[in-house]
Design a protein around this motif. Sequence first.
Motif, PDB file in Angstrom:
ATOM      1  N   THR A  44       0.857  -1.188   0.000  1.00 59.65           N
ATOM      2  CA  THR A  44       0.000   0.000   0.000  1.00 59.65           C
ATOM      3  C   THR A  44       0.893   1.238   0.000  1.00 59.65           C
ATOM      4  O   THR A  44       2.058   1.176   0.385  1.00 59.65           O
ATOM      5  CB  THR A  44      -0.890   0.066   1.256  1.00 59.65           C
ATOM      6  N   PHE A  45       0.314   2.344  -0.453  1.00 66.56           N
ATOM      7  CA  PHE A  45       0.982   3.622  -0.234  1.00 66.56           C
ATOM      8  C   PHE A  45       0.816   3.955   1.239  1.00 66.56           C
ATOM      9  O   PHE A  45      -0.168   3.564   1.865  1.00 66.56           O
ATOM     10  CB  PHE A  45       0.354   4.731  -1.086  1.00 66.56           C
ATOM     11  N   ASP A  46       1.750   4.688   1.804  1.00 70.39           N
ATOM     12  CA  ASP A  46       1.703   5.001   3.231  1.00 70.39           C
ATOM     13  C   ASP A  46       0.835   6.240   3.482  1.00 70.39           C
ATOM     14  O   ASP A  46       1.286   7.206   4.085  1.00 70.39           O
ATOM     15  CB  ASP A  46       3.125   5.206   3.775  1.00 70.39           C
ATOM     16  N   MET A  47      -0.402   6.190   2.952  1.00 70.08           N
ATOM     17  CA  MET A  47      -1.349   7.282   3.185  1.00 70.08           C
ATOM     18  C   MET A  47      -2.756   6.778   2.909  1.00 70.08           C
ATOM     19  O   MET A  47      -2.954   5.843   2.141  1.00 70.08           O
ATOM     20  CB  MET A  47      -1.023   8.500   2.330  1.00 70.08           C
ATOM     21  N   THR A  48      -3.711   7.419   3.556  1.00 69.55           N
ATOM     22  CA  THR A  48      -5.117   7.120   3.313  1.00 69.55           C
ATOM     23  C   THR A  48      -5.594   7.965   2.131  1.00 69.55           C
ATOM     24  O   THR A  48      -4.888   8.889   1.695  1.00 69.55           O
ATOM     25  CB  THR A  48      -5.973   7.456   4.542  1.00 69.55           C
ATOM     26  N   ASN A  79     -12.355  -8.177  -0.649  1.00 74.62           N
ATOM     27  CA  ASN A  79     -12.454  -7.594   0.684  1.00 74.62           C
ATOM     28  C   ASN A  79     -11.821  -6.205   0.763  1.00 74.62           C
ATOM     29  O   ASN A  79     -11.548  -5.708   1.838  1.00 74.62           O
ATOM     30  CB  ASN A  79     -11.836  -8.532   1.731  1.00 74.62           C
ATOM     31  N   LEU A  80     -11.540  -5.577  -0.378  1.00 75.77           N
ATOM     32  CA  LEU A  80     -11.004  -4.222  -0.392  1.00 75.77           C
ATOM     33  C   LEU A  80     -12.152  -3.223  -0.352  1.00 75.77           C
ATOM     34  O   LEU A  80     -13.246  -3.505  -0.839  1.00 75.77           O
ATOM     35  CB  LEU A  80     -10.172  -3.977  -1.650  1.00 75.77           C
ATOM     36  N   THR A  81     -11.896  -2.060   0.204  1.00 77.89           N
ATOM     37  CA  THR A  81     -12.868  -0.977   0.137  1.00 77.89           C
ATOM     38  C   THR A  81     -12.622  -0.221  -1.154  1.00 77.89           C
ATOM     39  O   THR A  81     -11.498   0.179  -1.435  1.00 77.89           O
ATOM     40  CB  THR A  81     -12.696  -0.024   1.346  1.00 77.89           C
ATOM     41  N   ARG A  82     -13.652  -0.051  -1.941  1.00 77.63           N
ATOM     42  CA  ARG A  82     -13.530   0.682  -3.198  1.00 77.63           C
ATOM     43  C   ARG A  82     -14.264   2.003  -3.062  1.00 77.63           C
ATOM     44  O   ARG A  82     -15.319   2.080  -2.444  1.00 77.63           O
ATOM     45  CB  ARG A  82     -14.089  -0.139  -4.345  1.00 77.63           C
ATOM     46  N   GLU A  89     -18.873  14.160 -16.157  1.00 78.07           N
ATOM     47  CA  GLU A  89     -19.698  13.079 -16.691  1.00 78.07           C
ATOM     48  C   GLU A  89     -18.860  11.988 -17.355  1.00 78.07           C
ATOM     49  O   GLU A  89     -19.316  10.860 -17.488  1.00 78.07           O
ATOM     50  CB  GLU A  89     -20.712  13.629 -17.696  1.00 78.07           C
ATOM     51  N   THR A  90     -17.652  12.318 -17.776  1.00 77.54           N
ATOM     52  CA  THR A  90     -16.826  11.348 -18.500  1.00 77.54           C
ATOM     53  C   THR A  90     -15.510  11.032 -17.789  1.00 77.54           C
ATOM     54  O   THR A  90     -14.682  10.326 -18.352  1.00 77.54           O
ATOM     55  CB  THR A  90     -16.495  11.871 -19.911  1.00 77.54           C
ATOM     56  N   LEU A  91     -15.338  11.520 -16.576  1.00 74.60           N
ATOM     57  CA  LEU A  91     -14.054  11.378 -15.900  1.00 74.60           C
ATOM     58  C   LEU A  91     -14.258  11.055 -14.418  1.00 74.60           C
ATOM     59  O   LEU A  91     -15.006  11.753 -13.726  1.00 74.60           O
ATOM     60  CB  LEU A  91     -13.260  12.671 -16.057  1.00 74.60           C
ATOM     61  N   TYR A  92     -13.593   9.990 -13.968  1.00 72.55           N
ATOM     62  CA  TYR A  92     -13.712   9.536 -12.587  1.00 72.55           C
ATOM     63  C   TYR A  92     -12.337   9.210 -12.016  1.00 72.55           C
ATOM     64  O   TYR A  92     -11.464   8.736 -12.725  1.00 72.55           O
ATOM     65  CB  TYR A  92     -14.560   8.252 -12.508  1.00 72.55           C
ATOM     66  N   ALA A  93     -12.188   9.450 -10.733  1.00 76.32           N
ATOM     67  CA  ALA A  93     -11.023   8.979  -9.988  1.00 76.32           C
ATOM     68  C   ALA A  93     -11.531   7.857  -9.093  1.00 76.32           C
ATOM     69  O   ALA A  93     -12.638   7.937  -8.558  1.00 76.32           O
ATOM     70  CB  ALA A  93     -10.425  10.106  -9.156  1.00 76.32           C
ATOM     71  N   SER A  94     -10.758   6.792  -8.950  1.00 82.16           N
ATOM     72  CA  SER A  94     -11.184   5.691  -8.110  1.00 82.16           C
ATOM     73  C   SER A  94      -9.986   5.106  -7.377  1.00 82.16           C
ATOM     74  O   SER A  94      -8.836   5.384  -7.702  1.00 82.16           O
ATOM     75  CB  SER A  94     -11.900   4.618  -8.936  1.00 82.16           C
ATOM     76  N   THR A  95     -10.290   4.294  -6.379  1.00 82.04           N
ATOM     77  CA  THR A  95      -9.244   3.711  -5.547  1.00 82.04           C
ATOM     78  C   THR A  95      -9.718   2.403  -4.948  1.00 82.04           C
ATOM     79  O   THR A  95     -10.918   2.120  -4.911  1.00 82.04           O
ATOM     80  CB  THR A  95      -8.842   4.688  -4.421  1.00 82.04           C
ATOM     81  N   ALA A  96      -8.772   1.608  -4.502  1.00 82.83           N
ATOM     82  CA  ALA A  96      -9.043   0.427  -3.681  1.00 82.83           C
ATOM     83  C   ALA A  96      -8.182   0.585  -2.437  1.00 82.83           C
ATOM     84  O   ALA A  96      -7.000   0.901  -2.527  1.00 82.83           O
ATOM     85  CB  ALA A  96      -8.697  -0.854  -4.429  1.00 82.83           C
ATOM     86  N   LEU A  97      -8.806   0.383  -1.278  1.00 77.08           N
ATOM     87  CA  LEU A  97      -8.143   0.626   0.000  1.00 77.08           C
ATOM     88  C   LEU A  97      -8.014  -0.658   0.802  1.00 77.08           C
ATOM     89  O   LEU A  97      -8.897  -1.518   0.773  1.00 77.08           O
ATOM     90  CB  LEU A  97      -8.941   1.658   0.809  1.00 77.08           C
ATOM     91  N   GLU A  98      -6.929  -0.749   1.545  1.00 69.84           N
ATOM     92  CA  GLU A  98      -6.686  -1.900   2.408  1.00 69.84           C
ATOM     93  C   GLU A  98      -7.705  -1.908   3.542  1.00 69.84           C
ATOM     94  O   GLU A  98      -7.921  -0.890   4.200  1.00 69.84           O
ATOM     95  CB  GLU A  98      -5.265  -1.804   2.975  1.00 69.84           C
ATOM     96  N   PRO A  99      -8.344  -3.055   3.791  1.00 66.71           N
ATOM     97  CA  PRO A  99      -9.290  -3.117   4.901  1.00 66.71           C
ATOM     98  C   PRO A  99      -8.586  -2.854   6.233  1.00 66.71           C
ATOM     99  O   PRO A  99      -7.451  -3.264   6.426  1.00 66.71           O
ATOM    100  CB  PRO A  99      -9.826  -4.555   4.860  1.00 66.71           C
ATOM    101  N   GLY A 100      -9.244  -2.159   7.101  1.00 67.69           N
ATOM    102  CA  GLY A 100      -8.682  -1.885   8.428  1.00 67.69           C
ATOM    103  C   GLY A 100      -7.870  -0.610   8.488  1.00 67.69           C
ATOM    104  O   GLY A 100      -8.152   0.260   9.290  1.00 67.69           O
ATOM    105  N   THR A 101      -6.865  -0.473   7.624  1.00 65.14           N
ATOM    106  CA  THR A 101      -5.998   0.712   7.679  1.00 65.14           C
ATOM    107  C   THR A 101      -6.496   1.835   6.778  1.00 65.14           C
ATOM    108  O   THR A 101      -6.189   2.996   7.015  1.00 65.14           O
ATOM    109  CB  THR A 101      -4.557   0.378   7.241  1.00 65.14           C
TER     110      THR A 101
END
Length: 196
Positions: A44-48, A79-82, A89-101
């Motif tokens: 993971t990157f060391d940031m939320t 089990n990741l948080t998305r 309308e045509t552009l999105y930023a998204s992520t998957a986060l480690e559960p717990g942290t």
Amino acid sequence: MKNLPGALLLSLALTVPAFAADPQPLDRAEHMPAAPYLLSGAPTFDMTIGQFREKYNTTNPELPLLEYRAIDNRDDKSNLTRAASKISETLYASTALEPGTGKIKTLQITWLPLPGPDQNASQTKAMDYMTAMLRFFVPGLTPEEGRKKLTELLSDGKGSHYFAHNEGALRFVVSDSGDKGLTFAIEPVKLTLANP
């Protein structure tokens, strides 16, 4: 695509890059291994996401990211948080986060091309956001160098469902689905020490 519900578009934006490292025919897609960030023990990157967004927005006030919102995906076995942030309308930023942290496993910008008179402006805006995210993680690059690097990565990944290029502690990922969308992602790479 304009008539698709927002949740479906966000689901598309979050699943586009979850393919194998080698492009495979579509009929073999169900047998393809998961994207690296989905694997157990992936770094993971060391940031939320909140910390990233605050720092990113300070550095890029002209290209802000709004608050990321969690996406309910009951079929996701990782089990990741998305979470996703709608830019337009045509552009999105998204992520998957480690559960717990809540630490970031992947950051993605997805552009959904919409044919029409605004497509070129929409594409330019997408490239601006992708360049800004790249420069956030490679801060020594000038805007011109960042755009050149992004252009090279997108060119190398053109037409690939999954193209990855590792550079130091970063993995740059391109998922090019043609007129269905283009995703650029940045992920951390687990570094290992060489044996003496």
